[in-house]
Design a protein around this motif. Structure first.
Motif, PDB file in Angstrom:
ATOM      1  N   PHE A 344      -3.618 -15.491  26.752  1.00 41.31           N
ATOM      2  CA  PHE A 344      -4.281 -14.834  25.631  1.00 41.31           C
ATOM      3  C   PHE A 344      -4.528 -15.864  24.535  1.00 41.31           C
ATOM      4  CE2 PHE A 344      -2.292 -11.203  27.720  1.00 41.31           C
ATOM      5  CZ  PHE A 344      -3.308 -10.246  27.676  1.00 41.31           C
ATOM      6  N   ARG A 345      -5.759 -15.869  24.022  1.00 41.22           N
ATOM      7  CA  ARG A 345      -6.137 -16.847  23.007  1.00 41.22           C
ATOM      8  C   ARG A 345      -6.631 -16.143  21.747  1.00 41.22           C
ATOM      9  NH1 ARG A 345     -10.700 -20.995  24.678  1.00 41.22           N
ATOM     10  NH2 ARG A 345     -11.948 -19.067  24.660  1.00 41.22           N
ATOM     11  N   TYR A 346      -6.086 -16.589  20.601  1.00 37.83           N
ATOM     12  CA  TYR A 346      -6.589 -16.176  19.294  1.00 37.83           C
ATOM     13  C   TYR A 346      -7.652 -17.193  18.872  1.00 37.83           C
ATOM     14  CZ  TYR A 346      -2.320 -13.276  18.726  1.00 37.83           C
ATOM     15  OH  TYR A 346      -1.294 -12.359  18.864  1.00 37.83           O
ATOM     16  N   VAL A 347      -8.812 -16.707  18.464  1.00 39.89           N
ATOM     17  CA  VAL A 347      -9.896 -17.569  18.012  1.00 39.89           C
ATOM     18  C   VAL A 347     -10.250 -17.193  16.579  1.00 39.89           C
ATOM     19  CG1 VAL A 347     -12.263 -18.337  18.404  1.00 39.89           C
ATOM     20  CG2 VAL A 347     -10.790 -17.785  20.354  1.00 39.89           C
ATOM     21  N   ARG A 348     -10.289 -18.204  15.720  1.00 43.95           N
ATOM     22  CA  ARG A 348     -10.590 -17.974  14.307  1.00 43.95           C
ATOM     23  C   ARG A 348     -12.096 -17.739  14.146  1.00 43.95           C
ATOM     24  NH1 ARG A 348      -8.120 -21.439   9.343  1.00 43.95           N
ATOM     25  NH2 ARG A 348      -9.551 -20.795   7.690  1.00 43.95           N
ATOM     26  N   VAL A 349     -12.452 -16.640  13.508  1.00 44.04           N
ATOM     27  CA  VAL A 349     -13.862 -16.294  13.286  1.00 44.04           C
ATOM     28  C   VAL A 349     -14.047 -15.891  11.837  1.00 44.04           C
ATOM     29  CG1 VAL A 349     -14.310 -15.586  15.666  1.00 44.04           C
ATOM     30  CG2 VAL A 349     -13.464 -13.913  14.027  1.00 44.04           C
ATOM     31  N   GLY A 350     -15.243 -16.081  11.333  1.00 47.79           N
ATOM     32  CA  GLY A 350     -15.526 -15.700   9.955  1.00 47.79           C
ATOM     33  C   GLY A 350     -15.506 -16.872   9.015  1.00 47.79           C
ATOM     34  N   GLY A 351     -15.237 -16.612   7.739  1.00 49.44           N
ATOM     35  CA  GLY A 351     -15.286 -17.623   6.689  1.00 49.44           C
ATOM     36  C   GLY A 351     -14.186 -18.660   6.808  1.00 49.44           C
ATOM     37  N   GLY A 352     -14.295 -19.705   5.989  1.00 50.54           N
ATOM     38  CA  GLY A 352     -13.353 -20.808   6.038  1.00 50.54           C
ATOM     39  C   GLY A 352     -12.182 -20.673   5.094  1.00 50.54           C
ATOM     40  N   ASP A 353     -12.256 -19.777   4.094  1.00 45.98           N
ATOM     41  CA  ASP A 353     -11.149 -19.660   3.145  1.00 45.98           C
ATOM     42  C   ASP A 353     -10.077 -18.723   3.685  1.00 45.98           C
ATOM     43  OD1 ASP A 353     -11.984 -16.979   2.605  1.00 45.98           O
ATOM     44  OD2 ASP A 353     -13.473 -17.761   1.205  1.00 45.98           O
ATOM     45  N   GLN A 354      -8.989 -18.645   2.958  1.00 44.37           N
ATOM     46  CA  GLN A 354      -7.842 -17.884   3.438  1.00 44.37           C
ATOM     47  C   GLN A 354      -8.129 -16.392   3.550  1.00 44.37           C
ATOM     48  OE1 GLN A 354      -4.874 -19.028   4.524  1.00 44.37           O
ATOM     49  NE2 GLN A 354      -5.659 -21.105   4.313  1.00 44.37           N
ATOM     50  N   GLU A 355      -9.098 -15.875   2.793  1.00 44.63           N
ATOM     51  CA  GLU A 355      -9.366 -14.445   2.796  1.00 44.63           C
ATOM     52  C   GLU A 355     -10.568 -14.074   3.660  1.00 44.63           C
ATOM     53  OE1 GLU A 355      -7.335 -12.406   1.389  1.00 44.63           O
ATOM     54  OE2 GLU A 355      -6.106 -13.987   0.457  1.00 44.63           O
ATOM     55  N   GLY A 356     -11.368 -15.078   4.050  1.00 45.59           N
ATOM     56  CA  GLY A 356     -12.641 -14.753   4.669  1.00 45.59           C
ATOM     57  C   GLY A 356     -12.693 -14.876   6.175  1.00 45.59           C
ATOM     58  N   TYR A 357     -11.558 -14.994   6.858  1.00 45.77           N
ATOM     59  CA  TYR A 357     -11.592 -15.116   8.313  1.00 45.77           C
ATOM     60  C   TYR A 357     -10.635 -14.119   8.950  1.00 45.77           C
ATOM     61  CZ  TYR A 357      -7.113 -17.575   8.231  1.00 45.77           C
ATOM     62  OH  TYR A 357      -5.795 -17.902   8.066  1.00 45.77           O
ATOM     63  N   ARG A 358     -10.786 -13.965  10.249  1.00 45.58           N
ATOM     64  CA  ARG A 358      -9.900 -13.098  11.027  1.00 45.58           C
ATOM     65  C   ARG A 358      -9.691 -13.744  12.382  1.00 45.58           C
ATOM     66  NH1 ARG A 358     -13.296 -10.165  14.471  1.00 45.58           N
ATOM     67  NH2 ARG A 358     -15.509 -10.385  13.922  1.00 45.58           N
ATOM     68  N   TRP A 359      -8.808 -13.150  13.198  1.00 47.93           N
ATOM     69  CA  TRP A 359      -8.494 -13.698  14.517  1.00 47.93           C
ATOM     70  C   TRP A 359      -8.954 -12.727  15.602  1.00 47.93           C
ATOM     71  CZ3 TRP A 359      -7.032 -18.606  14.961  1.00 47.93           C
ATOM     72  CH2 TRP A 359      -6.444 -19.227  13.862  1.00 47.93           C
ATOM     73  N   ARG A 360      -9.792 -13.217  16.481  1.00 46.97           N
ATOM     74  CA  ARG A 360     -10.212 -12.458  17.658  1.00 46.97           C
ATOM     75  C   ARG A 360      -9.305 -12.828  18.820  1.00 46.97           C
ATOM     76  NH1 ARG A 360     -15.492 -14.147  18.362  1.00 46.97           N
ATOM     77  NH2 ARG A 360     -14.801 -15.820  19.756  1.00 46.97           N
ATOM     78  N   ILE A 361      -8.874 -11.854  19.603  1.00 46.32           N
ATOM     79  CA  ILE A 361      -7.977 -12.084  20.750  1.00 46.32           C
ATOM     80  C   ILE A 361      -8.777 -11.980  22.035  1.00 46.32           C
ATOM     81  CG2 ILE A 361      -5.902 -11.347  21.967  1.00 46.32           C
ATOM     82  CD1 ILE A 361      -4.808 -10.276  19.389  1.00 46.32           C
ATOM     83  N   GLU A 362      -8.594 -12.980  22.907  1.00 46.92           N
ATOM     84  CA  GLU A 362      -9.288 -13.007  24.186  1.00 46.92           C
ATOM     85  C   GLU A 362      -8.276 -13.205  25.320  1.00 46.92           C
ATOM     86  OE1 GLU A 362     -13.153 -15.541  22.513  1.00 46.92           O
ATOM     87  OE2 GLU A 362     -11.488 -16.569  23.532  1.00 46.92           O
ATOM     88  N   ARG A 363      -8.528 -12.582  26.457  1.00 44.22           N
ATOM     89  CA  ARG A 363      -7.781 -12.930  27.677  1.00 44.22           C
ATOM     90  C   ARG A 363      -8.608 -13.940  28.447  1.00 44.22           C
ATOM     91  NH1 ARG A 363      -4.043 -11.497  31.770  1.00 44.22           N
ATOM     92  NH2 ARG A 363      -3.226  -9.639  30.747  1.00 44.22           N
ATOM     93  N   LEU A 364      -7.974 -15.033  28.843  1.00 37.01           N
ATOM     94  CA  LEU A 364      -8.652 -16.077  29.595  1.00 37.01           C
ATOM     95  C   LEU A 364      -8.316 -15.963  31.077  1.00 37.01           C
ATOM     96  CD1 LEU A 364      -8.016 -19.164  27.267  1.00 37.01           C
ATOM     97  CD2 LEU A 364      -9.924 -17.554  27.218  1.00 37.01           C
ATOM     98  N   SER A 365      -9.249 -16.361  31.898  1.00 37.22           N
ATOM     99  CA  SER A 365      -8.988 -16.437  33.323  1.00 37.22           C
ATOM    100  C   SER A 365      -7.942 -17.523  33.578  1.00 37.22           C
ATOM    101  CB  SER A 365     -10.268 -16.770  34.070  1.00 37.22           C
ATOM    102  OG  SER A 365     -10.016 -16.973  35.440  1.00 37.22           O
ATOM    103  N   PRO A 366      -7.031 -17.312  34.528  1.00 39.62           N
ATOM    104  CA  PRO A 366      -6.011 -18.331  34.810  1.00 39.62           C
ATOM    105  C   PRO A 366      -6.633 -19.646  35.222  1.00 39.62           C
ATOM    106  CG  PRO A 366      -5.450 -16.258  35.893  1.00 39.62           C
ATOM    107  CD  PRO A 366      -6.828 -16.108  35.359  1.00 39.62           C
TER     108      PRO A 366
END
Length: 366
Positions: A344-366
């Motif tokens: 499982f991978r968290y990917v940072r998406v959205g803005g660059g400041d501390q308040e403007g981004y969130r984490w998307r969770i993905e399942r990766l193929s082995p």
């Protein structure tokens, strides 16, 4: 003599089309001995190591783990179990993951009671890449801090030859008349300006950290951008280091070559104290017939000790300190049977400041 052979003796298998293999399926199949039996090669009694000529001893110790023959290929096929199978730990599901923050998830894994302090769970591999070549370099370091901003490690970052050169570039002025490591940049230049400031020297802020906790069959892989800590932050950790480590930090221009030699020199002037084995263990580790650069390092240490003699608190070197890896992606890896691992991978998406981004969770193929 053969300079490519550890004992200086020409190897009987020197055909470039069929090179001698040093390792072949270790631990999985038994290698045939010279007498046709299987198992480990016959041991050589200590007395024989002193009485027999070096060539004969080396030949006796050399195994038959060479290019696979039809016999070894049959053994390979017959033994289906290859490397470690990941079957002893429970799977990883999305319900076990922190829903919004990979740093909190890392903290949860890092504090798992099965990770004993004696196993040094803070050990990790830091990888950097130099520009413009793109060549990657990796080394083992220790995680010292984790906060909401990222993972922090401490080291010498002023050297052009090591990771400091990869991250902050190889150009710029040095501290002492063109000699010695440079000061690491101040955190005020740690955002967009940092890459620009060191672009001329080929600096590359992208780096990666990998943690492996083999007993739990887990990995954590972090990729992101490096930023230097403030001098005040680095001072706090510097004060916790023992005096000898502080002296060593001042004395070492990390990764700079101290000594070098061509193989012909070593073959002619190898240590007289060496046992004639493939392990090349000296009978007396203090007995040297070749200066290998250690004396130069030890002299530098003595110079630093004289410099700070009587000084109660050794100051923080300008080229030494902490850097923080600010994550762009964080992967949590759990080993599973048949190599069908949970990733499982968290990917940072959205803005660059501390308040403007969130984490998307993905399942990766082995």
């Amino acid at each position: 003599m053969d300079p490519d052979s550890p004992d200086g003796v020409k190897s009987p298998s020197s055909d470039p089309k069929h090179p001698k293999k040093l390792i072949f399926a270790p631990g999985d199949i038994e290698t045939p001995n010279t007498d046709g039996s299987h198992g480990q090669p016959p041991s050589i009694p200590p007395a024989a190591l002193q009485d027999e000529p070096e060539v004969e001893i080396a030949a006796a110790l050399r195994t038959n783990t060479s290019t696979p023959t039809s016999a070894t290929e049959k053994d390979l096929v017959a033994h289906a179990a290859r490397a470690h199978q990941f079957v002893s730990n429970p799977p990883l599901t999305v319900s076990q993951l922190h829903p919004t923050n990979p740093l909190h998830q890392f903290h949860s894994w890092f504090r798992d009671p099965r990770l004993l302090p004696s196993s040094a769970p803070e050990t990790c591999t830091l990888a950097t890449a130099s520009l413009p070549s793109g060549r990657v370099s990796a080394r083992v370091v220790y995680l010292k801090e984790l906060d909401e901003r990222g993972w922090t490690v401490y080291s010498n970052w002023g050297s052009r030859e090591g990771k400091g050169g990869d991250v902050f570039g190889r150009g710029g002025a040095s501290d002492v008349d063109g000699e010695g490591p440079r000061a690491i940049p101040e955190p005020a230049a740690a955002d967009e300006n940092l890459q620009a400031d060191f672009a001329g020297g080929g600096g590359n802020r992208w780096a990666a950290l990998t943690f492996l906790w083999a007993g739990l069959e887990r990995q954590v892989r972090i990729e992101g951008l490096v930023e230097p800590l403030s001098r005040e932050e680095s001072e706090l950790y510097w004060r916790t280091r023992e005096r000898g480590s502080q002296i060593g930090a001042w004395a070492s221009w990390q990764s700079k070559v101290l000594w070098q030699a061509e193989p012909e020199l070593l073959l002619e002037r190898r240590r007289n104290s060496l046992d004639p084995t493939l392990h090349q263990v000296p009978r007396n580790v203090e007995e040297r017939d070749i200066d290998d650069g250690r004396k130069l390092l030890e002299e530098r240490v003595r110079e630093v000790e004289r410099r700070f003699e009587g000084v109660k608190e050794i100051p923080l070197p300008p080229f030494w300190g902490g850097v923080r890896l600010v994550p762009e992606s964080v992967e949590f890896w759990q080993g599973r049977k048949s190599r069908l691992h949970d990733r499982f991978r968290y990917v940072r998406v959205g803005g660059g400041d501390q308040e403007g981004y969130r984490w998307r969770i993905e399942r990766l193929s082995p």
